[in-house]
Every structure is written in C-alpha cells, then in structure tokens.
Design a protein around this motif. Sequence first.
Motif, short mmCIF file in Angstrom:
data_model
loop_
_atom_site.label_atom_id
_atom_site.label_comp_id
_atom_site.label_asym_id
_atom_site.label_seq_id
_atom_site.Cartn_x
_atom_site.Cartn_y
_atom_site.Cartn_z
N GLY A 4 -4.83 12.88 -4.33
CA GLY A 4 -5.34 11.93 -3.34
C GLY A 4 -5.56 10.53 -3.86
N ILE A 5 -5.06 10.25 -5.04
CA ILE A 5 -5.32 8.95 -5.67
C ILE A 5 -4.07 8.09 -5.68
N ARG A 6 -4.30 6.82 -5.39
CA ARG A 6 -3.27 5.79 -5.53
C ARG A 6 -3.91 4.67 -6.34
N ALA A 7 -3.77 4.79 -7.65
CA ALA A 7 -4.38 3.83 -8.58
C ALA A 7 -3.37 2.73 -8.89
N ALA A 8 -3.81 1.48 -8.77
CA ALA A 8 -2.93 0.33 -8.95
C ALA A 8 -3.43 -0.56 -10.08
N ILE A 9 -2.53 -0.89 -10.99
CA ILE A 9 -2.84 -1.86 -12.04
C ILE A 9 -2.73 -3.25 -11.41
N CYS A 10 -3.81 -4.02 -11.50
CA CYS A 10 -3.82 -5.35 -10.89
C CYS A 10 -4.24 -6.37 -11.93
N ASN A 42 -3.55 -9.81 -11.06
CA ASN A 42 -3.73 -11.05 -10.30
C ASN A 42 -4.11 -10.70 -8.86
N GLU A 43 -4.53 -11.69 -8.10
CA GLU A 43 -5.04 -11.47 -6.75
C GLU A 43 -3.98 -10.94 -5.81
N GLU A 44 -2.75 -11.44 -5.93
CA GLU A 44 -1.68 -11.00 -5.02
C GLU A 44 -1.39 -9.51 -5.18
N LEU A 45 -1.39 -9.04 -6.42
CA LEU A 45 -1.16 -7.61 -6.64
C LEU A 45 -2.28 -6.77 -6.03
N ALA A 46 -3.52 -7.24 -6.12
CA ALA A 46 -4.64 -6.52 -5.52
C ALA A 46 -4.47 -6.44 -4.01
N SER A 47 -4.10 -7.54 -3.39
CA SER A 47 -3.89 -7.57 -1.95
C SER A 47 -2.75 -6.64 -1.54
N LEU A 48 -1.63 -6.72 -2.23
CA LEU A 48 -0.49 -5.87 -1.89
C LEU A 48 -0.77 -4.40 -2.13
N ALA A 49 -1.50 -4.10 -3.19
CA ALA A 49 -1.84 -2.70 -3.47
C ALA A 49 -2.62 -2.09 -2.32
N ARG A 50 -3.49 -2.86 -1.70
CA ARG A 50 -4.25 -2.37 -0.56
C ARG A 50 -3.42 -2.41 0.72
N HIS A 77 -0.11 -2.61 1.31
CA HIS A 77 1.13 -1.85 1.38
C HIS A 77 1.03 -0.43 0.82
N ASN A 78 0.13 -0.20 -0.12
CA ASN A 78 0.07 1.11 -0.79
C ASN A 78 -1.20 1.90 -0.50
N ARG A 133 4.89 0.89 8.89
CA ARG A 133 5.96 1.38 8.01
C ARG A 133 5.42 1.74 6.63
N HIS A 134 4.32 1.09 6.22
CA HIS A 134 3.73 1.40 4.92
C HIS A 134 3.07 2.78 4.92
N ALA A 135 2.51 3.18 6.05
CA ALA A 135 1.90 4.51 6.15
C ALA A 135 2.95 5.59 5.96
N ASN A 136 4.13 5.39 6.53
CA ASN A 136 5.22 6.36 6.34
C ASN A 136 5.53 6.53 4.86
#
Length: 143
Positions: free
Chosen positions: A81-87, A89-97, A99-100, A133-136
């Motif tokens: 149940g985990i989707r851990a994202a290495i961030c 910079n700010e853009e990666l943090a935003s995209l991780a939430r 889109h992922n 589309r990201h939920a899919n």
Amino acid sequence: MHNLKIAIGGDHAGFSYKQQLLQTLQVAELKDFGTFSSDSVDYPDFAHPVASAVESGEFDFGILICGSANGVAITANKHQGIRAAICWNEELASLARRHNNANIVCIPERFISFELAQSIIEIFFTTEFEGGRHANRVNKISC
C-alpha cells in the motif's frame, strides 16, 4: 496540514533533519519511529515501521530521511500500500502527489538544504491527487 497524522523515521544520515522536523512540523500527530541518535544504523529498521504505519491507515503520510533517500524509498516500496517518492525539489513533490498519489516522501539529507526539505514536505502534504488517468495507472502498481 495541521490536521494530518504523520509517521517519520530515518537512519543516522537523516537524523539531523528528522530532529529539526520534529521541532518545526505543525501537524495533528507526529510519531517518531527512530533512529534516536546519529550512531550508524540500518535504514530498513526504521523504513519498515513507518511504511507499515502508513499502509495500515494509522497515519496519513510518512516522511523518511536518509543520506540519498534511495535506501528508505526502496524499503518502503516493498509494502503493497505504499508509494514512496524520492523528492529533491518542489516540482517532484507536487508531481509525486498529483500523478502518483505518493504517501511517503523520501528526503535525501546529504543533497538538499533543510529549508528545501521543509518546502518539499509542505508541498507534498498540501497537494491533492488528480485521479483520472493517473488513478488508472496507480491502480496497476500493486501485484
């Protein structure tokens, strides 16, 4: 952000930022899963409990911190149940939430300033998942 329940942990290379975050994060609940000193430790010993706490739903999000963030991210992502994202910079943090639908932010203490880490965490916690589309795609992650 004030109503969130957050699990936090890291190894010796993430100890300094973790300690600072414990003093500065303003959330409803913040549980420290260790490590509790800067002595050398094994990152899975702290990443697994944080991931389990988020995966169970006891906590809304997790923060994992180590030198590169790779070890804690790899470990946390072993949990279904985990989707851990290495961030880093700010853009990666935003995209991780957006889109992922990431639920654990992994911070590389050796590569970013504490101020940037704070900004990344704030963006991560306040950015909504876009769904659609990201939920899919996210639904196809688990085996």
